[in-house]
Scaffold this motif. Structure first.
Motif, short mmCIF file in Angstrom:
data_model
loop_
_atom_site.label_atom_id
_atom_site.label_comp_id
_atom_site.label_asym_id
_atom_site.label_seq_id
_atom_site.Cartn_x
_atom_site.Cartn_y
_atom_site.Cartn_z
N LEU A 34 -22.87 -11.27 -11.54
CA LEU A 34 -23.63 -12.23 -10.73
C LEU A 34 -23.04 -13.63 -10.85
O LEU A 34 -22.95 -14.38 -9.87
CB LEU A 34 -25.09 -12.24 -11.17
N ALA A 35 -22.61 -13.98 -12.06
CA ALA A 35 -22.01 -15.30 -12.29
C ALA A 35 -20.68 -15.44 -11.54
O ALA A 35 -20.38 -16.48 -10.96
CB ALA A 35 -21.80 -15.53 -13.79
N ALA A 36 -19.89 -14.35 -11.55
CA ALA A 36 -18.58 -14.38 -10.86
C ALA A 36 -18.77 -14.55 -9.35
O ALA A 36 -18.02 -15.29 -8.71
CB ALA A 36 -17.82 -13.09 -11.15
N VAL A 37 -19.78 -13.88 -8.80
CA VAL A 37 -20.05 -14.01 -7.36
C VAL A 37 -20.57 -15.41 -7.04
O VAL A 37 -20.15 -16.05 -6.07
CB VAL A 37 -21.05 -12.94 -6.89
N ALA A 38 -21.49 -15.90 -7.87
CA ALA A 38 -22.06 -17.23 -7.64
C ALA A 38 -20.97 -18.30 -7.65
O ALA A 38 -21.04 -19.29 -6.91
CB ALA A 38 -23.11 -17.53 -8.71
N LYS A 39 -19.95 -18.08 -8.45
CA LYS A 39 -18.85 -19.05 -8.58
C LYS A 39 -18.06 -19.19 -7.28
O LYS A 39 -17.59 -20.27 -6.94
CB LYS A 39 -17.92 -18.59 -9.71
N VAL A 40 -17.93 -18.08 -6.54
CA VAL A 40 -17.11 -18.12 -5.30
C VAL A 40 -17.97 -18.23 -4.04
O VAL A 40 -17.44 -18.36 -2.95
CB VAL A 40 -16.21 -16.86 -5.20
N ALA A 41 -19.30 -18.14 -4.21
CA ALA A 41 -20.17 -18.04 -3.04
C ALA A 41 -20.89 -19.33 -2.70
O ALA A 41 -22.06 -19.32 -2.35
CB ALA A 41 -21.19 -16.94 -3.27
N ALA A 42 -20.18 -20.45 -2.77
CA ALA A 42 -20.81 -21.74 -2.43
C ALA A 42 -21.31 -21.73 -0.99
O ALA A 42 -22.40 -22.19 -0.68
CB ALA A 42 -19.82 -22.87 -2.66
N ASP A 43 -20.48 -21.18 -0.09
CA ASP A 43 -20.87 -21.08 1.32
C ASP A 43 -20.58 -19.66 1.77
O ASP A 43 -19.43 -19.28 2.02
CB ASP A 43 -20.08 -22.08 2.16
N ALA A 44 -21.63 -18.85 1.86
CA ALA A 44 -21.47 -17.42 2.17
C ALA A 44 -20.81 -17.19 3.53
O ALA A 44 -20.04 -16.25 3.71
CB ALA A 44 -22.82 -16.72 2.12
N ASP A 45 -21.09 -18.07 4.52
CA ASP A 45 -20.53 -17.90 5.87
C ASP A 45 -19.02 -18.15 5.90
O ASP A 45 -18.31 -17.59 6.73
CB ASP A 45 -21.23 -18.84 6.86
N LYS A 46 -18.54 -19.01 5.01
CA LYS A 46 -17.10 -19.33 4.99
C LYS A 46 -16.36 -18.56 3.90
O LYS A 46 -15.17 -18.77 3.69
CB LYS A 46 -16.91 -20.84 4.76
N LEU A 47 -17.06 -17.67 3.22
CA LEU A 47 -16.47 -16.95 2.09
C LEU A 47 -15.37 -15.99 2.57
O LEU A 47 -15.59 -15.17 3.46
CB LEU A 47 -17.56 -16.15 1.36
N GLU A 48 -14.19 -16.12 1.97
CA GLU A 48 -13.08 -15.23 2.30
C GLU A 48 -13.34 -13.84 1.72
O GLU A 48 -13.66 -13.72 0.52
CB GLU A 48 -11.77 -15.79 1.73
N PRO A 49 -13.21 -12.78 2.51
CA PRO A 49 -13.45 -11.42 2.00
C PRO A 49 -12.62 -11.11 0.75
O PRO A 49 -13.12 -10.52 -0.19
CB PRO A 49 -13.05 -10.52 3.17
N LYS A 50 -11.34 -11.53 0.77
CA LYS A 50 -10.47 -11.23 -0.38
C LYS A 50 -10.99 -11.88 -1.66
O LYS A 50 -11.02 -11.26 -2.73
CB LYS A 50 -9.05 -11.71 -0.10
#
Length: 766
Positions: free
Chosen positions: A343-359
């Motif tokens: 959950l912490a790893a996802v939260a770190k990269v998920a600042a903006d879910a709409d602009k989140l790169e799939p990779k």
């Protein structure tokens, strides 16, 4: 008695028990006490003969010489054998009482040395005496044993029984005390003569005689007199030591100490203990060294996890795996820790879910899985239960995280988009082996996805575009991915995907036939190719606009339609103009070293071809000629203006009535092949919305078909039972909500597939 005195003594009268025993006793004493000096052959044979003569004496039987020889001999042997047996038993008892008295002068290691020395002497002598009394064993002893006499033994066993009953019962506790002191010395780091302990163990084992059958042995004496006190002393020793060590040292140091102690005890069994003690000794050590301190070990586990102390976690796993249910609390903590890390790893990269790169998203998930999968393999011995805990944690943070909050389908969607990125030609520079490894990793994440139907929808749409636009990086990679999905979810899941490939192959053959047909007509047509896509297998819909294609395109399409209908009479073709694309050459541009080639959509091509007739066209003229609606026309014009192929007047005005478009004769670009067929973000967003809408509709149908299938088989079910059964059948594709199932039941009731019965039952209507 000395051998010389023995040899000078005349042989006894054969039926005289007192004379015979006096003769035998001297030889037995010589063997028992001075065997190292040897016994001459004449003495040896004299004893053997005396035993034989006494046992076969007929006079003692009370019969005359004319009596049957065989019966008289047997009866005489019976009577006289008993007297001789009693004399030998009494002799051995007296001898052992004397040894017992001598033993009292010794303690500890001296007592051990005395016991071992006398045991070895006694048992060696017993073998000799056993042989000398062989005739007694063969006849009288055998008959008594055959008749069920339990207190009669062969001569060697008689020696052991007397040792056990006269000497051993009195000295065993003292001998065992000496053994335990010796073992304690070794446990405290001193070097000992462990061979003494081994000889004591062997003697204890030898004394385990089966009272019911003297030919068999048991471990009863050894277990009671050696194993029991040894285990008790071991527990006491390690209880005291471990309590003190834990009080003065860290948990990690204690684990090292416990590990070393357990290894020592295992080695002890191999070197000088009986193998039978192995399991109970291990159990006793596990209890006092591990089970009694398990709570402090488990409390330390979280600290080790937080600090990546892999070696110490492996040590803790090894120790706690030795006790019942020792690992369960560790598995629970491990699962919670992995879930939190994910959950912490996802939260770190998920600042903006709409602009989140799939990779970026998928890599974040994989990084956590790879890290802790390695930990399970190296520290927890790849144990299935720890693997299950890892799977539970991964399933949780893959499906319910910052990106997937409020029940969205983002995880399968992003995973499908990342797969599309890998399998498109644009992902150049990826080697085949590396691509295959990455696809395998994607399947790792896919395994944890609960809404597999969402992945399927997005993946099939993206695959369709890759195939239609010939944009796949590798057919082998595409096939490999479908095989992986088929292996994970079955044939039905990938059936439509495989049919798409078949359609593309059929289309290739069809295009070859069409080119030959056109050449045969002598017509110089367009360099075109057509894809025939089965309506039921491709996730594509008819265009949402009318369209009047340019004359050049229209005539070629008509030719192909006639060709196709000749081959497949009765089939209807629906043109998916929104997926058509082509290339046009721009010969009008000033100062160009060579003509530019524009890669365009069919709508863009129709717009550009209007400028062959005149340099300027108004928005209304373009719309009228192409017959496109504004939703399709505006994005196409917008891209052409943004790329400066066309200029809009008034400048900056959005596409619409009143805007005039003109060719830009001064167009410049760093490439001579310019791709203008690029999707707009609004189109992508709209497609996502449509896909999600389709998913919801498909889910309703899937739930309804599952409910009908269940009810058709069961005929009658409780409402709650039907809901549970539906969840079990559907959960491989997605996790259905109870509310959605109830809505579907209501729909089926309205459609009269089901009916309400008494007691909250539902019935199936055929």
């Amino acid at each position: 008695m000395a051998p010389a005195a023995m040899t000078g003594m005349p042989p006894p009268v054969r039926d005289d028990i007192d004379g015979t025993w006096t003769y035998l006793q001297g030889g037995i004493t010589q063997i028992m006490t001075n065997l190292q000096e040897g016994v001459d052959l004449k003495t040896y044979m004299g004893i053997y003969t005396a035993v034989h003569n006494f046992c076969t004496s007929q006079k003692a039987s009370g019969f005359t010489p004319t009596t049957n020889i065989n019966s008289g001999a047997h009866r005489g042997a019976h009577l006289l054998g008993e007297d001789l047996y009693k004399k030998l038993t009494e002799y051995l008892s007296n001898h052992l009482r004397q040894l017992l008295a001598e033993s009292k002068a010794h303690t500890d290691e001296a007592l051990l040395a005395f016991y071992i020395k006398e045991w070895q002497r006694y048992t060696v002598a017993a073998k000799y005496i056993h042989h000398l009394f062989r005739y007694l064993n063969r006849h009288w002893v055998k008959r008594e044993m055959d008749e069920g006499k339990k207190s009669i033994y062969d001569v060697y066993t008689l020696h052991l029984v007397r040792w056990r009953d006269v000497l051993f019962q009195e000295v065993s506790t003292r001998v065992m005390s000496a053994v335990l002191k010796l073992v304690e010395k070794q446990r405290n780091g001193e070097t000992i003569e462990y061979n003494q302990i081994k000889q004591v163990v062997d003697s204890f084992v030898s004394l385990g005689l089966d009272e019911g059958d003297s030919s068999k042995t048991t471990l009863d004496v050894y277990r009671y007199s050696f194993e029991r006190p040894f285990l008790e002393e071991t527990k006491t020793f390690y209880q005291n030591e471990s309590k003190q060590f834990v009080a003065e040292n860290s948990v990690v140091e204690y684990m090292k100490k416990a590990e070393a102690r357990l290894e020592e005890e295992e080695e002890r069994v191999k070197i000088y203990l009986h193998p039978d003690i192995g399991i109970p000794l291990k159990k006793a050590c596990n209890q006092v060294l591990i089970a009694e301190h398990s709570s402090i070990l488990r409390d330390e586990f979280q600290v080790l996890l937080d600090n990546d102390r892999e070696e110490d976690m492996a040590r803790m796993y090894s120790l706690l795996s030795r006790i019942p249910d020792g690992l369960e609390p560790l598995r629970s903590k491990f699962e919670a820790h992995v879930r939190k890390a994910g959950l912490a790893a996802v939260a770190k990269v998920a600042a903006d879910a709409d602009k989140l790169e799939p990779k970026v998203y998928v890599d974040a998930l994989l990084e956590i899985h790879t890290q802790y999968q390695g930990l399970v393999k190296r520290a927890f011995n790849d144990e299935p239960e720890f693997t299950r805990s890892l799977d539970n944690a991964c399933r949780e943070f893959v499906n319910r995280n910052e990106v997937c909050k409020s029940g969205s389908n983002k995880s399968p969607e992003l995973l499908a988009k990342y797969t599309d990125f890998l399998l498109r030609k644009s992902s150049t520079g990826v080697e085949e082996t590396e691509l295959e490894n990455t696809l395998t990793q994607i399947m790792t994440v896919f395994k944890y996805i609960e809404d597999k139907d969402v992945f399927q929808k997005f993946y099939s749409r993206m695959l369709a575009r890759r195939l239609v636009h010939s944009n796949s990086s590798s057919d082998d990679a595409e096939t490999s991915m479908i095989s992986k999905l088929k292996e994970a979810c079955g044939f039905e899941y990938t059936n439509k995907l495989q049919r798409m490939f078949q359609d593309m192959q059929i289309s290739k053959d069809l295009n070859n036939g069409f080119k030959e047909h056109v050449q045969g007509l002598g017509i110089k047509g367009l360099d075109s190719s057509y894809s025939i896509l089965g309506t039921g297998f491709w996730p594509l819909t008819a265009p949402g606009t009318t369209f009047n294609p340019p004359e050049e395109i229209s005539s070629d399409c008509d030719r192909f339609t006639r060709f196709y209908r000749n081959k497949h009479e009765g089939r209807k073709l629906t043109w998916l103009w929104q997926l058509c694309k082509g290339e046009v050459k721009a010969n009008y541009i000033r100062n160009a070293k060579m003509p530019y080639t524009f890669q365009v959509s069919i709508y863009q091509m129709a717009i550009l071809l209007l400028f062959n007739e005149k340099d300027k066209n108004t928005y209304d003229e373009i719309m009228s000629t192409t017959q496109l609606n504004s939703e399709s026309l505006d994005p196409s014009l917008g891209i052409l203006v943004k790329a400066k192929v066309l200029s809009a007047s008034p400048e900056g005005e959005k596409p619409g009535s009143g805007v005039t478009y003109a060719l830009n004769y001064d167009f410049k670009h760093k490439k001579f092949r310019v791709n203008l067929n690029v999707g707009m973000k609004s189109e992508t967003k709209q497609e996502e919305v449509e896909t999600n809408k389709t998913i919801e509709e498909d889910r309703k149908l899937l739930l309804q078909s599952a409910i009908v299938r269940i009810m058709k088989a069961r005929k009658r079910m409780k409402h709650q039972q039907l809901v549970s059964e539906t969840i079990n059948q559907i959960r491989q594709r997605f996790v259905p909500k109870v509310g959605d199932i109830k809505k579907c039941i209501e729909i089926l009731l309205d459609k009269e597939y089901l009916e309400r019965l008494d007691d909250d039952d539902l019935g199936y209507l055929a």
